[in-house]
Design a protein around this motif. Structure first.
Motif, PDB file in Angstrom:
ATOM      1  N   LYS A 199       0.832  -1.212   0.000  1.00 34.86           N
ATOM      2  CA  LYS A 199       0.000   0.000   0.000  1.00 34.86           C
ATOM      3  C   LYS A 199       0.864   1.259   0.000  1.00 34.86           C
ATOM      4  N   LEU A 200       1.988   1.204   0.764  1.00 36.62           N
ATOM      5  CA  LEU A 200       2.898   2.353   0.866  1.00 36.62           C
ATOM      6  C   LEU A 200       3.939   2.374  -0.248  1.00 36.62           C
ATOM      7  N   ASN A 201       3.944   1.321  -1.100  1.00 29.74           N
ATOM      8  CA  ASN A 201       4.958   1.169  -2.156  1.00 29.74           C
ATOM      9  C   ASN A 201       6.367   1.248  -1.582  1.00 29.74           C
ATOM     10  N   ASN A 202       6.553   0.613  -0.424  1.00 32.60           N
ATOM     11  CA  ASN A 202       7.852   0.590   0.252  1.00 32.60           C
ATOM     12  C   ASN A 202       8.609  -0.656  -0.229  1.00 32.60           C
ATOM     13  N   GLN A 203       9.543  -0.459  -1.160  1.00 28.10           N
ATOM     14  CA  GLN A 203      10.230  -1.596  -1.783  1.00 28.10           C
ATOM     15  C   GLN A 203      11.078  -2.380  -0.778  1.00 28.10           C
ATOM     16  N   LYS A 204      11.702  -1.688   0.130  1.00 24.92           N
ATOM     17  CA  LYS A 204      12.507  -2.378   1.147  1.00 24.92           C
ATOM     18  C   LYS A 204      11.624  -3.303   1.994  1.00 24.92           C
ATOM     19  N   GLY A 205      10.481  -2.792   2.419  1.00 29.67           N
ATOM     20  CA  GLY A 205       9.569  -3.599   3.224  1.00 29.67           C
ATOM     21  C   GLY A 205       8.959  -4.745   2.436  1.00 29.67           C
ATOM     22  N   ILE A 206       8.624  -4.491   1.166  1.00 34.26           N
ATOM     23  CA  ILE A 206       8.073  -5.560   0.320  1.00 34.26           C
ATOM     24  C   ILE A 206       9.079  -6.698   0.203  1.00 34.26           C
ATOM     25  N   ALA A 207      10.340  -6.342  -0.026  1.00 34.78           N
ATOM     26  CA  ALA A 207      11.386  -7.373  -0.149  1.00 34.78           C
ATOM     27  C   ALA A 207      11.557  -8.133   1.165  1.00 34.78           C
ATOM     28  N   GLN A 208      11.523  -7.404   2.289  1.00 34.83           N
ATOM     29  CA  GLN A 208      11.617  -8.083   3.591  1.00 34.83           C
ATOM     30  C   GLN A 208      10.470  -9.079   3.768  1.00 34.83           C
ATOM     31  N   SER A 209       9.264  -8.671   3.393  1.00 30.30           N
ATOM     32  CA  SER A 209       8.101  -9.559   3.532  1.00 30.30           C
ATOM     33  C   SER A 209       8.252 -10.793   2.654  1.00 30.30           C
ATOM     34  N   PHE A 210       8.707 -10.602   1.416  1.00 33.28           N
ATOM     35  CA  PHE A 210       8.938 -11.752   0.536  1.00 33.28           C
ATOM     36  C   PHE A 210       9.920 -12.733   1.182  1.00 33.28           C
ATOM     37  N   ALA A 211      11.002 -12.191   1.743  1.00 31.36           N
ATOM     38  CA  ALA A 211      12.024 -13.051   2.357  1.00 31.36           C
ATOM     39  C   ALA A 211      11.440 -13.827   3.534  1.00 31.36           C
ATOM     40  N   HIS A 212      10.652 -13.159   4.377  1.00 31.39           N
ATOM     41  CA  HIS A 212      10.100 -13.829   5.556  1.00 31.39           C
ATOM     42  C   HIS A 212       9.008 -14.833   5.172  1.00 31.39           C
ATOM     43  N   ILE A 213       8.262 -14.569   4.118  1.00 28.98           N
ATOM     44  CA  ILE A 213       7.303 -15.564   3.626  1.00 28.98           C
ATOM     45  C   ILE A 213       8.055 -16.786   3.112  1.00 28.98           C
ATOM     46  N   GLY A 214       9.187 -16.549   2.423  1.00 34.34           N
ATOM     47  CA  GLY A 214      10.027 -17.663   1.996  1.00 34.34           C
ATOM     48  C   GLY A 214      10.517 -18.482   3.179  1.00 34.34           C
ATOM     49  N   ASP A 215      10.869 -17.809   4.273  1.00 32.78           N
ATOM     50  CA  ASP A 215      11.307 -18.520   5.486  1.00 32.78           C
ATOM     51  C   ASP A 215      10.184 -19.402   6.029  1.00 32.78           C
ATOM     52  N   LEU A 216       8.949 -18.907   6.038  1.00 31.56           N
ATOM     53  CA  LEU A 216       7.825 -19.700   6.544  1.00 31.56           C
ATOM     54  C   LEU A 216       7.501 -20.872   5.619  1.00 31.56           C
ATOM     55  N   LEU A 217       7.644 -20.677   4.322  1.00 30.69           N
ATOM     56  CA  LEU A 217       7.423 -21.780   3.384  1.00 30.69           C
ATOM     57  C   LEU A 217       8.444 -22.888   3.596  1.00 30.69           C
ATOM     58  N   TYR A 218       9.637 -22.532   4.050  1.00 28.16           N
ATOM     59  CA  TYR A 218      10.648 -23.545   4.380  1.00 28.16           C
ATOM     60  C   TYR A 218      10.128 -24.476   5.474  1.00 28.16           C
ATOM     61  N   TYR A 219       9.467 -23.915   6.482  1.00 27.54           N
ATOM     62  CA  TYR A 219       8.957 -24.748   7.580  1.00 27.54           C
ATOM     63  C   TYR A 219       7.761 -25.594   7.153  1.00 27.54           C
ATOM     64  N   GLU A 220       7.166 -25.271   5.988  1.00 25.60           N
ATOM     65  CA  GLU A 220       6.102 -26.106   5.441  1.00 25.60           C
ATOM     66  C   GLU A 220       6.660 -27.182   4.505  1.00 25.60           C
ATOM     67  N   ASN A 221       7.984 -27.245   4.369  1.00 26.87           N
ATOM     68  CA  ASN A 221       8.634 -28.163   3.423  1.00 26.87           C
ATOM     69  C   ASN A 221       8.323 -27.791   1.972  1.00 26.87           C
ATOM     70  N   ASN A 222       7.899 -26.576   1.743  1.00 26.37           N
ATOM     71  CA  ASN A 222       7.587 -26.090   0.396  1.00 26.37           C
ATOM     72  C   ASN A 222       8.814 -25.345  -0.134  1.00 26.37           C
ATOM     73  N   TYR A 223       9.902 -26.111  -0.338  1.00 22.88           N
ATOM     74  CA  TYR A 223      11.213 -25.506  -0.549  1.00 22.88           C
ATOM     75  C   TYR A 223      11.310 -24.739  -1.868  1.00 22.88           C
ATOM     76  N   ASN A 224      10.794 -25.283  -2.953  1.00 23.96           N
ATOM     77  CA  ASN A 224      10.919 -24.617  -4.253  1.00 23.96           C
ATOM     78  C   ASN A 224      10.167 -23.293  -4.269  1.00 23.96           C
ATOM     79  N   GLU A 225       8.975 -23.263  -3.662  1.00 24.72           N
ATOM     80  CA  GLU A 225       8.225 -22.008  -3.584  1.00 24.72           C
ATOM     81  C   GLU A 225       8.949 -21.005  -2.692  1.00 24.72           C
ATOM     82  N   ALA A 226       9.572 -21.498  -1.620  1.00 23.49           N
ATOM     83  CA  ALA A 226      10.346 -20.630  -0.729  1.00 23.49           C
ATOM     84  C   ALA A 226      11.492 -19.966  -1.486  1.00 23.49           C
ATOM     85  N   ILE A 227      12.192 -20.726  -2.317  1.00 26.37           N
ATOM     86  CA  ILE A 227      13.315 -20.183  -3.096  1.00 26.37           C
ATOM     87  C   ILE A 227      12.820 -19.096  -4.048  1.00 26.37           C
TER      88      ILE A 227
END
Length: 626
Positions: A139-167
């Motif tokens: 909503k704020l078009n904050n690219q730094k925050g968007i990238a951080q969120s993508f990275a942390h979602i990837g981290d959570l997908l790792y704990y789901e064993n969804n490794y390719n989607e996490a990457i």
């Protein structure tokens, strides 16, 4: 000792606040906290100053410094005290920023909450926080925050064993972070990516390259604390699976020494657990045991339960290899229970609305944890074989002693006691097996339901619903077995009532069709009950789909009688529209084929009549229930 430290902490807080109640002190306190929050050599001082800043902020009604002070106190609890307290104070920060409508600060707080929820293995709350943060950053078009969120979602997908989607999510984050030169964020994302690459099964060299890239960035930034230690730990994991055991242990030992030096006991957990795992992989079980036991003890003390099931699993394997079978079974049961909790958290996380919004995870739910379940089942079978062998040896020893010492009555009494104990244990184990099977069937049903929700083709959707009902019919049997007194047989009338209620609910036909069980109580063994249950399931499903068109109402009658110990008579009749002459076949025909196969399995014959509805009769030749 803990109570004494707590008392000193509170008294010190009161004393400092009394001495420094001047509001002008607040600005100096905030400067100190900002400078020392990540590098304070005295953890108690960090806690005291955070509490004093909170009191001064409340006195001056300064909401901005109050939010920052709560955050510092949350960091103190995260690193040195209780994770639940850290969550409590971060939620206070979130409330302040929500009331102030400070969306950027709120998004930052949600990312911090995600980190603590992940450590607590509360992946559902972690995912909710991550996606709410992403929504605000977009909503704020904050690219730094968007990238951080993508990275942390990837981290959570790792704990789901969804490794390719996490990457994929990590690569999206890396692309943005390179453009905006966010080096510290980039280092964290490289580590998250290496986490998932390790378990894709073919990417170890790339995983090692990415974790070393993260380490290089932290070296460039002068980072030597927890972020760097996390990278060193993961590099050790990569070395471990590359069979470079000495390099792995060297990295784990480095982190262990740094954690001791920094006074961060909770960061000893991964070092201890991983050193123990390396020794297990090398077959050095005696050396591994104290490391994993100490890791379990620290996990329980700190509440960082994320890797508890894994350490239970290693200890069970160690005791099994050392011949300590009772302890192996005990820890295996702890492992199975903790893994079940872990999986429940993951399933809950997959079903969260935030994830559905971004279409992450549901398509992978059907393959989740298959490897873990297979390994668990194999290990359980081995342990039961060992225990059965032990029981045979014990019985032989008792018989030998009876013959040798000519103490017939005494030995027989001891043997009876032993057998009673084993029977009770076996009964508990058998109930647990039926309970596990029922839970696993419920999981399969839920996964089919999730998949069918995505389908648009009505025929395919009907087939998926039929599969759900078949799984449900088997699950009810196992539920009745572990809930009943007799583990060898179930009451079929009670079972038919439960089965029909479930199918009526599936078709939303409770007010339209009445199902009656016109029969006395009759118990059958599981090998007979399962095929009969599937036959009745198919007949009920067909009746609800075809016998009562549109809004018409009706009745279905089920009866099962046993004229002699080897003969069963089953009847399922409805007063619907019956079979129309010359009508084209309805459905795929799979249900009819299944009924025929199951009837043959029970040495049965089937008759179908179409007078005032449809009536299907079966005669089965079976063995009497135990």
């Amino acid at each position: 000792m803990t109570k004494t430290l707590t008392l000193l902490f509170v008294l010190s807080t009161i004393l400092i606040f009394t001495q420094n109640s001047n509001p002008t002190k607040l600005e100096g306190l905030m400067d100190w906290l900002e400078t020392n929050v990540n590098s304070s050599k005295d953890s108690t001082e960090l806690g005291i100053n955070s509490r004093q800043a909170i009191l001064l902020s409340k006195e001056s009604n300064n909401q901005n410094t109050l939010a920052r002070s709560y955050r510092y106190l949350a960091i103190y609890h995260k690193e040195y005290s209780k994770l639940d307290s850290a969550v409590h104070y971060l939620n206070k920060v979130k409330d302040i920023y929500t009331n102030q409508k400070s969306e950027l600060d709120l998004a930052h707080t949600l990312i911090e909450l995600k980190g603590i929820y992940t450590i607590k293995a509360d992946y559902n709350q972690a995912k909710i926080s991550a996606y709410k943060a992403l929504e605000l950053y977009e909503k704020l078009n904050n690219q730094k925050g968007i990238a951080q969120s993508f990275a942390h979602i990837g981290d959570l997908l790792y704990y789901e064993n969804n490794y390719n989607e996490a990457i994929k999510y990590c690569d999206k984050a890396i692309s943005i972070q390179k453009k905006i030169n966010a080096k510290e964020d980039l280092a964290l994302t490289y580590r998250f990516k290496a986490n998932s690459q390790l378990f894709t099964g073919f990417d170890l060299e790339n995983a090692l390259d990415n974790i070393n890239a993260s380490i290089d960035i932290y070296n460039e930034l002068g980072e030597t604390g927890i972020p760097m230690m996390a990278c060193i730990n993961w590099r050790g994991n990569i070395y471990k699976y590359m069979d470079r055991y000495e390099e792995a242990i060297a990295d784990y030992q480095t982190n262990f020494d740094n954690s001791k030096q920094m006074g961060l006991d909770r960061y000893l957990i991964p070092s201890l657990g991983n050193i123990g795992h390396v020794y297990v992989m090398q077959g050095k079980y005696g050396k591994a045991l104290p490391y994993n036991l100490q890791a379990i003890d620290l996990i329980k003390k700190t509440g960082r339960t994320r890797n508890l099931w894994e350490n239970y699993m290693h200890v069970a394997e160690i005791y099994e290899s050392l011949g300590e079978n009772k302890l192996a079974l005990y820890y295996h049961q702890l492992y199975a229970s903790e893994l079940e909790n872990f999986k429940d958290n993951i399933i809950l996380s997959i079903e969260t609305e935030a994830q559905a919004k971004y279409e992450v995870g549901q398509k992978n739910a059907t393959i989740l944890f298959q490897g873990e379940k297979i390994n668990q089942q194999k290990r359980t079978k081995v342990l039961y074989v060992i225990l059965s062998s032990l029981l045979v040896i014990i019985l032989f020893s008792l018989f030998y002693n009876y013959r040798k010492n000519q103490r017939r009555s005494q030995q027989l009494e001891a043997l009876n006691i032993e057998l009673d104990t084993k029977n009770q244990q076996n009964e508990l184990l058998l109930k647990e097996i039926h309970h596990r099977v029922k839970n696993n069937l419920e999981l399969v049903k839920s996964l089919i339901s999730l998949q069918s929700a995505e389908l648009e083709d009505s025929a395919t959707k009907d087939a998926m619903i039929a599969s759900q009902n078949r799984v449900q019919s088997m699950g009810i049997i196992h539920q009745k077995l572990y809930q009943g007194e007799n583990l060898g047989s179930i009451d079929m009338k009670d079972y038919f009532i439960n089965l029909s209620d479930g199918i009526l609910d599936t078709f939303n036909a409770e007010d339209k069709v009445k199902v009656e069980c016109a029969m006395e109580q009759l118990e059958l063994d599981v090998d007979t009950a399962v095929p009969i249950g599937l036959i009745v399931n198919e007949l009920l499903t067909n009746a609800l789909k075809y016998a009562f068109p549109e809004e018409s109402t009706g009745r279905i009658e089920i009866s099962l009688t046993q004229s002699n110990p080897e003969t069963l008579m089953l009847k399922v009749a409805d007063n619907g529209i019956g079979k129309t002459t010359g009508a084209s076949p309805r459905g795929t025909g799979f249900g009819s084929q299944l009924i025929k196969l199951l009837t043959q399995q029970l040495n049965g014959i089937m008759q179908e009549k179409h007078e005032n509805g449809t009536s299907v009769l079966f005669e089965f030749k079976i063995k009497s229930a135990a």
